[in-house]
Design a protein around this motif. Structure first.
Motif, PDB file in Angstrom:
ATOM      1  N   ALA A  10       0.839  -1.207   0.000  1.00 41.57           N
ATOM      2  CA  ALA A  10       0.000   0.000   0.000  1.00 41.57           C
ATOM      3  C   ALA A  10       0.875   1.259   0.000  1.00 41.57           C
ATOM      4  CB  ALA A  10      -0.929  -0.003   1.204  1.00 41.57           C
ATOM      5  N   ASP A  11       1.944   1.254   0.801  1.00 44.18           N
ATOM      6  CA  ASP A  11       2.896   2.384   0.805  1.00 44.18           C
ATOM      7  C   ASP A  11       3.511   2.553  -0.584  1.00 44.18           C
ATOM      8  OD1 ASP A  11       2.496   2.670   3.547  1.00 44.18           O
ATOM      9  OD2 ASP A  11       4.385   1.686   4.099  1.00 44.18           O
ATOM     10  N   TYR A  12       3.856   1.424  -1.190  1.00 44.39           N
ATOM     11  CA  TYR A  12       4.475   1.426  -2.522  1.00 44.39           C
ATOM     12  C   TYR A  12       3.544   2.063  -3.549  1.00 44.39           C
ATOM     13  CZ  TYR A  12       6.163  -0.651  -6.927  1.00 44.39           C
ATOM     14  OH  TYR A  12       6.588  -0.857  -8.217  1.00 44.39           O
ATOM     15  N   LYS A  13       2.283   1.617  -3.556  1.00 41.71           N
ATOM     16  CA  LYS A  13       1.306   2.156  -4.523  1.00 41.71           C
ATOM     17  C   LYS A  13       1.052   3.643  -4.279  1.00 41.71           C
ATOM     18  CE  LYS A  13      -0.888  -2.222  -5.544  1.00 41.71           C
ATOM     19  NZ  LYS A  13      -2.063  -3.067  -5.436  1.00 41.71           N
ATOM     20  N   ALA A  14       0.998   4.033  -3.022  1.00 40.83           N
ATOM     21  CA  ALA A  14       0.788   5.450  -2.707  1.00 40.83           C
ATOM     22  C   ALA A  14       1.978   6.294  -3.179  1.00 40.83           C
ATOM     23  CB  ALA A  14       0.578   5.621  -1.205  1.00 40.83           C
ATOM     24  N   THR A  15       3.177   5.770  -3.010  1.00 38.90           N
ATOM     25  CA  THR A  15       4.369   6.502  -3.450  1.00 38.90           C
ATOM     26  C   THR A  15       4.413   6.608  -4.966  1.00 38.90           C
ATOM     27  OG1 THR A  15       5.530   5.699  -1.487  1.00 38.90           O
ATOM     28  CG2 THR A  15       6.887   6.645  -3.227  1.00 38.90           C
ATOM     29  N   LEU A  16       4.035   5.525  -5.654  1.00 36.30           N
ATOM     30  CA  LEU A  16       3.971   5.587  -7.117  1.00 36.30           C
ATOM     31  C   LEU A  16       2.984   6.652  -7.567  1.00 36.30           C
ATOM     32  CD1 LEU A  16       3.995   1.822  -8.183  1.00 36.30           C
ATOM     33  CD2 LEU A  16       5.819   3.504  -8.484  1.00 36.30           C
ATOM     34  N   LYS A  17       1.856   6.735  -6.884  1.00 38.25           N
ATOM     35  CA  LYS A  17       0.844   7.746  -7.219  1.00 38.25           C
ATOM     36  C   LYS A  17       1.392   9.152  -6.979  1.00 38.25           C
ATOM     37  CE  LYS A  17      -4.036   8.743  -6.481  1.00 38.25           C
ATOM     38  NZ  LYS A  17      -5.267   8.361  -5.794  1.00 38.25           N
ATOM     39  N   THR A  18       2.180   9.288  -5.908  1.00 38.53           N
ATOM     40  CA  THR A  18       2.764  10.588  -5.573  1.00 38.53           C
ATOM     41  C   THR A  18       3.762  11.053  -6.635  1.00 38.53           C
ATOM     42  OG1 THR A  18       2.508  10.144  -3.218  1.00 38.53           O
ATOM     43  CG2 THR A  18       4.097  11.845  -3.822  1.00 38.53           C
ATOM     44  N   VAL A  19       4.594  10.128  -7.142  1.00 34.41           N
ATOM     45  CA  VAL A  19       5.626  10.539  -8.111  1.00 34.41           C
ATOM     46  C   VAL A  19       5.105  10.609  -9.542  1.00 34.41           C
ATOM     47  CG1 VAL A  19       7.543   9.661  -6.741  1.00 34.41           C
ATOM     48  CG2 VAL A  19       6.572   8.232  -8.524  1.00 34.41           C
ATOM     49  N   SER A  20       3.964  10.036  -9.802  1.00 35.80           N
ATOM     50  CA  SER A  20       3.425   9.997 -11.166  1.00 35.80           C
ATOM     51  C   SER A  20       3.387  11.362 -11.859  1.00 35.80           C
ATOM     52  CB  SER A  20       2.036   9.357 -11.142  1.00 35.80           C
ATOM     53  OG  SER A  20       1.509   9.288 -12.430  1.00 35.80           O
ATOM     54  N   PRO A  21       2.900  12.419 -11.200  1.00 32.98           N
ATOM     55  CA  PRO A  21       2.881  13.733 -11.868  1.00 32.98           C
ATOM     56  C   PRO A  21       4.277  14.249 -12.251  1.00 32.98           C
ATOM     57  CG  PRO A  21       1.533  13.770  -9.878  1.00 32.98           C
ATOM     58  CD  PRO A  21       2.275  12.471  -9.894  1.00 32.98           C
ATOM     59  N   TYR A  22       5.295  13.841 -11.484  1.00 34.64           N
ATOM     60  CA  TYR A  22       6.651  14.298 -11.769  1.00 34.64           C
ATOM     61  C   TYR A  22       7.174  13.752 -13.100  1.00 34.64           C
ATOM     62  CZ  TYR A  22       6.989  15.945  -6.912  1.00 34.64           C
ATOM     63  OH  TYR A  22       6.806  16.594  -5.720  1.00 34.64           O
ATOM     64  N   PHE A  23       6.663  12.602 -13.528  1.00 33.53           N
ATOM     65  CA  PHE A  23       7.097  12.047 -14.810  1.00 33.53           C
ATOM     66  C   PHE A  23       6.540  12.860 -15.976  1.00 33.53           C
ATOM     67  CE2 PHE A  23       7.768   8.223 -12.181  1.00 33.53           C
ATOM     68  CZ  PHE A  23       9.071   7.958 -12.539  1.00 33.53           C
ATOM     69  N   ASP A  24       5.346  13.405 -15.790  1.00 30.65           N
ATOM     70  CA  ASP A  24       4.742  14.226 -16.842  1.00 30.65           C
ATOM     71  C   ASP A  24       5.402  15.591 -16.944  1.00 30.65           C
ATOM     72  OD1 ASP A  24       2.935  12.199 -17.432  1.00 30.65           O
ATOM     73  OD2 ASP A  24       1.445  12.957 -16.005  1.00 30.65           O
ATOM     74  N   GLN A  25       5.782  16.128 -15.788  1.00 32.15           N
ATOM     75  CA  GLN A  25       6.436  17.431 -15.758  1.00 32.15           C
ATOM     76  C   GLN A  25       7.531  17.377 -14.701  1.00 32.15           C
ATOM     77  OE1 GLN A  25       3.709  20.650 -15.351  1.00 32.15           O
ATOM     78  NE2 GLN A  25       5.301  22.206 -15.457  1.00 32.15           N
ATOM     79  N   GLU A  26       8.723  16.989 -15.148  1.00 28.97           N
ATOM     80  CA  GLU A  26       9.841  16.815 -14.214  1.00 28.97           C
ATOM     81  C   GLU A  26      10.227  18.162 -13.610  1.00 28.97           C
ATOM     82  OE1 GLU A  26      14.240  14.798 -14.226  1.00 28.97           O
ATOM     83  OE2 GLU A  26      12.732  14.059 -15.619  1.00 28.97           O
ATOM     84  N   ALA A  34      12.320  18.694  -6.972  1.00 30.33           N
ATOM     85  CA  ALA A  34      13.305  17.809  -7.606  1.00 30.33           C
ATOM     86  C   ALA A  34      13.956  16.906  -6.557  1.00 30.33           C
ATOM     87  CB  ALA A  34      14.365  18.628  -8.338  1.00 30.33           C
ATOM     88  N   ASP A  35      14.267  17.485  -5.393  1.00 30.98           N
ATOM     89  CA  ASP A  35      14.846  16.689  -4.310  1.00 30.98           C
ATOM     90  C   ASP A  35      13.857  15.621  -3.837  1.00 30.98           C
ATOM     91  OD1 ASP A  35      17.097  18.262  -4.468  1.00 30.98           O
ATOM     92  OD2 ASP A  35      16.613  19.464  -2.684  1.00 30.98           O
ATOM     93  N   ARG A  36      12.607  16.004  -3.705  1.00 30.01           N
ATOM     94  CA  ARG A  36      11.555  15.081  -3.279  1.00 30.01           C
ATOM     95  C   ARG A  36      11.415  13.939  -4.291  1.00 30.01           C
ATOM     96  NH1 ARG A  36       6.864  14.876  -0.208  1.00 30.01           N
ATOM     97  NH2 ARG A  36       5.048  13.975  -1.242  1.00 30.01           N
ATOM     98  N   PHE A  37      11.398  14.288  -5.559  1.00 34.95           N
ATOM     99  CA  PHE A  37      11.282  13.305  -6.642  1.00 34.95           C
ATOM    100  C   PHE A  37      12.449  12.313  -6.583  1.00 34.95           C
ATOM    101  CE2 PHE A  37      11.588  12.664 -11.482  1.00 34.95           C
ATOM    102  CZ  PHE A  37      10.634  11.659 -11.497  1.00 34.95           C
ATOM    103  N   GLU A  38      13.651  12.824  -6.417  1.00 31.45           N
ATOM    104  CA  GLU A  38      14.845  11.975  -6.371  1.00 31.45           C
ATOM    105  C   GLU A  38      14.812  11.017  -5.176  1.00 31.45           C
ATOM    106  OE1 GLU A  38      19.697  12.534  -6.117  1.00 31.45           O
ATOM    107  OE2 GLU A  38      18.455  14.237  -6.718  1.00 31.45           O
ATOM    108  N   VAL A  39      14.426  11.518  -4.021  1.00 40.15           N
ATOM    109  CA  VAL A  39      14.358  10.679  -2.822  1.00 40.15           C
ATOM    110  C   VAL A  39      13.276   9.619  -2.969  1.00 40.15           C
ATOM    111  CG1 VAL A  39      13.808  10.691  -0.347  1.00 40.15           C
ATOM    112  CG2 VAL A  39      15.338  12.424  -1.287  1.00 40.15           C
ATOM    113  N   LEU A  40      12.114   9.999  -3.487  1.00 44.22           N
ATOM    114  CA  LEU A  40      11.028   9.038  -3.672  1.00 44.22           C
ATOM    115  C   LEU A  40      11.417   7.954  -4.684  1.00 44.22           C
ATOM    116  CD1 LEU A  40       7.909  11.391  -3.593  1.00 44.22           C
ATOM    117  CD2 LEU A  40       8.635   9.753  -1.843  1.00 44.22           C
ATOM    118  N   LEU A  41      12.107   8.327  -5.742  1.00 42.98           N
ATOM    119  CA  LEU A  41      12.561   7.336  -6.722  1.00 42.98           C
ATOM    120  C   LEU A  41      13.545   6.355  -6.086  1.00 42.98           C
ATOM    121  CD1 LEU A  41      13.034   9.378 -10.022  1.00 42.98           C
ATOM    122  CD2 LEU A  41      11.202   7.777  -9.434  1.00 42.98           C
ATOM    123  N   ALA A  42      14.416   6.850  -5.229  1.00 45.31           N
ATOM    124  CA  ALA A  42      15.363   5.964  -4.538  1.00 45.31           C
ATOM    125  C   ALA A  42      14.621   4.987  -3.625  1.00 45.31           C
ATOM    126  CB  ALA A  42      16.369   6.790  -3.736  1.00 45.31           C
TER     127      ALA A  42
END
Length: 129
Positions: A10-26, A34-42
């Motif tokens: 559930a945490d994994y799916k929520a995190t994927l949902k959180t980073v999804s918008p960053y892929f459309d507009q990095e 950008a820092d948040r995106f990088e940490v979440l991807l890690a």
């Protein structure tokens, strides 16, 4: 920045949902987003490597894929495997790769040795040089 470890699916799916918008507009480099995106991807990468590992491809399928990529025929594999009938035996899973073949294919076609070494059935694997 409210970031927590990914411990459950559930945490994994929520995190994927959180980073999804960053892929459309990095976000722009150096920004808090950008820092948040990088940490979440890690965190996602770490969770996936532990919970959703990807098996390496079958050695023969990797060879066939490289052949397709480079427009090679079975005849082009003779320097790596041997006579054409042996090439066909290997490509049809009738003959295992030998250590010598693995070395030649790795060097000549650039397929990682780790991919070529793994086998479907270890008792069929030949370490003949």
């Amino acid at each position: 920045m409210d970031i927590r470890p990914i411990r459950t699916e559930a945490d994994y799916k929520a995190t994927l949902k959180t980073v999804s918008p960053y892929f459309d507009q990095e976000p722009a480099p150096g920004t808090e987003d950008a820092d948040r995106f990088e940490v979440l991807l890690a965190l996602i990468q770490s969770y996936e490597s532990k919970n959703h590992p990807i098996d390496p491809p079958d050695a023969i399928e990797a060879i066939k894929f490289r052949m397709e990529q480079q427009g090679l025929s079975a005849k082009d594999l003779e320097p790596f495997i041997g006579q054409l009938n042996r090439v066909y035996e290997v490509l049809n899973h009738k003959r295992p790769l030998t250590l010598r073949m693995i070395r030649r294919i790795h060097k000549g076609l650039g397929i990682p040795a780790e991919v070529l070494i793994q086998t479907e059935n270890d008792d069929k694997f030949s370490l003949a040089a």
